[in-house]
Design a protein around this motif. Sequence first.
Motif, PDB file in Angstrom:
ATOM      1  N   ASP A  10       0.833  -1.202   0.000  1.00 42.85           N
ATOM      2  CA  ASP A  10       0.000   0.000   0.000  1.00 42.85           C
ATOM      3  C   ASP A  10       0.866   1.251   0.000  1.00 42.85           C
ATOM      4  OD1 ASP A  10      -2.556   1.166   0.021  1.00 42.85           O
ATOM      5  OD2 ASP A  10      -2.343   1.623   2.142  1.00 42.85           O
ATOM      6  N   ALA A  11       1.928   1.216   0.781  1.00 47.23           N
ATOM      7  CA  ALA A  11       2.842   2.355   0.835  1.00 47.23           C
ATOM      8  C   ALA A  11       3.512   2.588  -0.503  1.00 47.23           C
ATOM      9  CB  ALA A  11       3.898   2.118   1.917  1.00 47.23           C
ATOM     10  N   VAL A  12       3.896   1.482  -1.155  1.00 44.35           N
ATOM     11  CA  VAL A  12       4.505   1.595  -2.488  1.00 44.35           C
ATOM     12  C   VAL A  12       3.510   2.204  -3.463  1.00 44.35           C
ATOM     13  CG1 VAL A  12       5.393   0.297  -4.462  1.00 44.35           C
ATOM     14  CG2 VAL A  12       6.169  -0.267  -2.163  1.00 44.35           C
ATOM     15  N   GLY A  13       2.245   1.771  -3.375  1.00 41.12           N
ATOM     16  CA  GLY A  13       1.209   2.297  -4.262  1.00 41.12           C
ATOM     17  C   GLY A  13       1.007   3.782  -4.083  1.00 41.12           C
ATOM     18  N   ARG A  14       0.985   4.249  -2.823  1.00 40.75           N
ATOM     19  CA  ARG A  14       0.800   5.683  -2.565  1.00 40.75           C
ATOM     20  C   ARG A  14       1.984   6.486  -3.083  1.00 40.75           C
ATOM     21  NH1 ARG A  14      -1.066   3.760   2.476  1.00 40.75           N
ATOM     22  NH2 ARG A  14       0.899   4.390   3.466  1.00 40.75           N
ATOM     23  N   ALA A  15       3.187   5.948  -2.869  1.00 39.19           N
ATOM     24  CA  ALA A  15       4.382   6.656  -3.345  1.00 39.19           C
ATOM     25  C   ALA A  15       4.392   6.732  -4.865  1.00 39.19           C
ATOM     26  CB  ALA A  15       5.638   5.943  -2.847  1.00 39.19           C
ATOM     27  N   SER A  16       3.999   5.641  -5.519  1.00 39.25           N
ATOM     28  CA  SER A  16       3.963   5.626  -6.981  1.00 39.25           C
ATOM     29  C   SER A  16       2.955   6.627  -7.512  1.00 39.25           C
ATOM     30  CB  SER A  16       3.624   4.212  -7.491  1.00 39.25           C
ATOM     31  OG  SER A  16       4.614   3.287  -7.104  1.00 39.25           O
ATOM     32  N   ALA A  17       1.803   6.716  -6.841  1.00 37.94           N
ATOM     33  CA  ALA A  17       0.770   7.656  -7.279  1.00 37.94           C
ATOM     34  C   ALA A  17       1.275   9.091  -7.179  1.00 37.94           C
ATOM     35  CB  ALA A  17      -0.490   7.468  -6.430  1.00 37.94           C
ATOM     36  N   ARG A  18       2.013   9.390  -6.104  1.00 38.81           N
ATOM     37  CA  ARG A  18       2.550  10.742  -5.951  1.00 38.81           C
ATOM     38  C   ARG A  18       3.551  11.068  -7.055  1.00 38.81           C
ATOM     39  NH1 ARG A  18       2.626   9.275  -0.407  1.00 38.81           N
ATOM     40  NH2 ARG A  18       4.850   8.782  -0.546  1.00 38.81           N
ATOM     41  N   GLU A  19       4.294  10.043  -7.493  1.00 34.46           N
ATOM     42  CA  GLU A  19       5.300  10.250  -8.527  1.00 34.46           C
ATOM     43  C   GLU A  19       4.722  10.156  -9.942  1.00 34.46           C
ATOM     44  OE1 GLU A  19       8.109   7.251  -7.677  1.00 34.46           O
ATOM     45  OE2 GLU A  19       8.703   8.069  -5.729  1.00 34.46           O
ATOM     46  N   GLY A  20       3.443   9.824 -10.037  1.00 29.21           N
ATOM     47  CA  GLY A  20       2.816   9.686 -11.344  1.00 29.21           C
ATOM     48  C   GLY A  20       3.177   8.401 -12.050  1.00 29.21           C
ATOM     49  N   VAL A  21       3.630   7.406 -11.296  1.00 25.82           N
ATOM     50  CA  VAL A  21       4.017   6.114 -11.870  1.00 25.82           C
ATOM     51  C   VAL A  21       3.208   5.019 -11.181  1.00 25.82           C
ATOM     52  CG1 VAL A  21       5.891   4.467 -12.241  1.00 25.82           C
ATOM     53  CG2 VAL A  21       6.348   6.932 -12.344  1.00 25.82           C
ATOM     54  N   MET A  22       2.683   4.088 -11.944  1.00 21.78           N
ATOM     55  CA  MET A  22       1.910   2.998 -11.362  1.00 21.78           C
ATOM     56  C   MET A  22       2.832   1.967 -10.719  1.00 21.78           C
ATOM     57  SD  MET A  22      -1.104   1.988 -14.020  1.00 21.78           S
ATOM     58  CE  MET A  22      -2.429   3.109 -14.426  1.00 21.78           C
ATOM     59  N   SER A  23       2.391   1.431  -9.594  1.00 20.00           N
ATOM     60  CA  SER A  23       3.074   0.271  -9.025  1.00 20.00           C
ATOM     61  C   SER A  23       2.684  -0.965  -9.834  1.00 20.00           C
ATOM     62  CB  SER A  23       2.656   0.075  -7.567  1.00 20.00           C
ATOM     63  OG  SER A  23       1.292  -0.310  -7.498  1.00 20.00           O
ATOM     64  N   LYS A  24       3.374  -2.069  -9.605  1.00 13.18           N
ATOM     65  CA  LYS A  24       3.034  -3.303 -10.317  1.00 13.18           C
ATOM     66  C   LYS A  24       1.614  -3.753  -9.974  1.00 13.18           C
ATOM     67  CE  LYS A  24       6.573  -5.558  -8.749  1.00 13.18           C
ATOM     68  NZ  LYS A  24       7.529  -6.674  -8.494  1.00 13.18           N
ATOM     69  N   GLU A  25       1.231  -3.543  -8.711  1.00 13.41           N
ATOM     70  CA  GLU A  25      -0.111  -3.966  -8.299  1.00 13.41           C
ATOM     71  C   GLU A  25      -1.185  -3.104  -8.971  1.00 13.41           C
ATOM     72  OE1 GLU A  25       2.440  -3.410  -6.234  1.00 13.41           O
ATOM     73  OE2 GLU A  25       2.872  -5.547  -5.863  1.00 13.41           O
ATOM     74  N   GLN A  26      -0.922  -1.802  -9.057  1.00 14.72           N
ATOM     75  CA  GLN A  26      -1.883  -0.919  -9.728  1.00 14.72           C
ATOM     76  C   GLN A  26      -2.003  -1.262 -11.212  1.00 14.72           C
ATOM     77  OE1 GLN A  26       0.082   2.696  -8.507  1.00 14.72           O
ATOM     78  NE2 GLN A  26      -1.602   3.258  -7.143  1.00 14.72           N
ATOM     79  N   LEU A  27      -0.875  -1.543 -11.845  1.00 15.56           N
ATOM     80  CA  LEU A  27      -0.891  -1.911 -13.257  1.00 15.56           C
ATOM     81  C   LEU A  27      -1.663  -3.205 -13.465  1.00 15.56           C
ATOM     82  CD1 LEU A  27       0.019  -1.440 -16.158  1.00 15.56           C
ATOM     83  CD2 LEU A  27       2.154  -2.641 -15.615  1.00 15.56           C
ATOM     84  N   ARG A  28      -1.436  -4.177 -12.586  1.00 12.37           N
ATOM     85  CA  ARG A  28      -2.181  -5.437 -12.665  1.00 12.37           C
ATOM     86  C   ARG A  28      -3.680  -5.197 -12.560  1.00 12.37           C
ATOM     87  NH1 ARG A  28      -1.839  -8.268  -7.220  1.00 12.37           N
ATOM     88  NH2 ARG A  28      -3.202  -6.462  -6.840  1.00 12.37           N
ATOM     89  N   ASP A  29      -4.081  -4.365 -11.596  1.00 13.63           N
ATOM     90  CA  ASP A  29      -5.504  -4.102 -11.399  1.00 13.63           C
ATOM     91  C   ASP A  29      -6.122  -3.396 -12.601  1.00 13.63           C
ATOM     92  OD1 ASP A  29      -5.106  -5.244  -8.953  1.00 13.63           O
ATOM     93  OD2 ASP A  29      -5.286  -3.379  -7.795  1.00 13.63           O
ATOM     94  N   GLU A  30      -5.377  -2.463 -13.196  1.00 11.76           N
ATOM     95  CA  GLU A  30      -5.878  -1.758 -14.375  1.00 11.76           C
ATOM     96  C   GLU A  30      -6.048  -2.717 -15.551  1.00 11.76           C
ATOM     97  OE1 GLU A  30      -6.949   1.253 -14.723  1.00 11.76           O
ATOM     98  OE2 GLU A  30      -6.373   2.095 -12.791  1.00 11.76           O
ATOM     99  N   VAL A  31      -5.084  -3.609 -15.747  1.00 12.85           N
ATOM    100  CA  VAL A  31      -5.170  -4.579 -16.846  1.00 12.85           C
ATOM    101  C   VAL A  31      -6.348  -5.523 -16.633  1.00 12.85           C
ATOM    102  CG1 VAL A  31      -4.016  -6.538 -17.954  1.00 12.85           C
ATOM    103  CG2 VAL A  31      -2.727  -4.452 -17.432  1.00 12.85           C
ATOM    104  N   MET A  32      -6.545  -5.986 -15.394  1.00 11.89           N
ATOM    105  CA  MET A  32      -7.665  -6.876 -15.097  1.00 11.89           C
ATOM    106  C   MET A  32      -9.001  -6.174 -15.346  1.00 11.89           C
ATOM    107  SD  MET A  32      -6.746  -9.911 -14.265  1.00 11.89           S
ATOM    108  CE  MET A  32      -8.201 -10.527 -13.422  1.00 11.89           C
TER     109      MET A  32
END
Length: 229
Positions: A10-32
């Motif tokens: 979750d922390a990685v996801g929040r940090a990625s969102a702040r940087e404008g980059v998707m985490s691997k988990e966010q990318l997986r969820d978007e693809v699904m």
Amino acid sequence: MVARETDDEDAVGRASAREGVMSKEQLRDEVMTLALAGHETTANALSWGMHLLAGHPEVLKRMQREISEAVGDRPVSAADLPNLAFCDRVFSEAMRLYPPAYMHARHVVEDDQLGGFTIPKGAIAVMPQWVVHRDPELWEDPLRFDPDRFLPERSEGRHKFAYFPFSGGSRKCIGDRFARMEGVLALATLVRGIELSPVPGRVPVPECAVTLRAKDGIWLDIRANAALS
């Protein structure tokens, strides 16, 4: 369907969102989400639509006449949509009888009353398109495949939520217009040069999985017709 993220993820996801980059988990969820909501649902709607057309050759022929008049010999394109009104009604009627998303659930945020029943805050309210789309109080002869029930003059006065294949309100499917455009164009492309009939003994049985599928598939006899191509 997607496992709850750990605190570290979750922390990685929040940090990625702040940087404008998707985490691997966010990318997986978007693809699904894209695969399920953007493709499987449309494929199911087209499959059920073809099933209905196979049993109603007069509707298929009417579609083909409209396509021939609107498109001629060239490929169907988005520019043709205004001239494919009957095709659009066919697609709408297919989703009424066989909605790919056959029910939706919503979290109740405050106590409410409905039909004499109390719905408490925190409950899950289920809204089944399958049931509402076939309700005889809302639809005349509801089990009949009748695309013209979506003509403006026959739709006047119908409750706005008598038909909600893409859900509704603030949580309505964000891709509803794209899905309708894609579905109508794909259906028009598929049926323009074919003869279509059901396979004897192969009646599809709806299966309520993540989306509304046919349990053992949809079997059709499809033959090319050069005169219609």
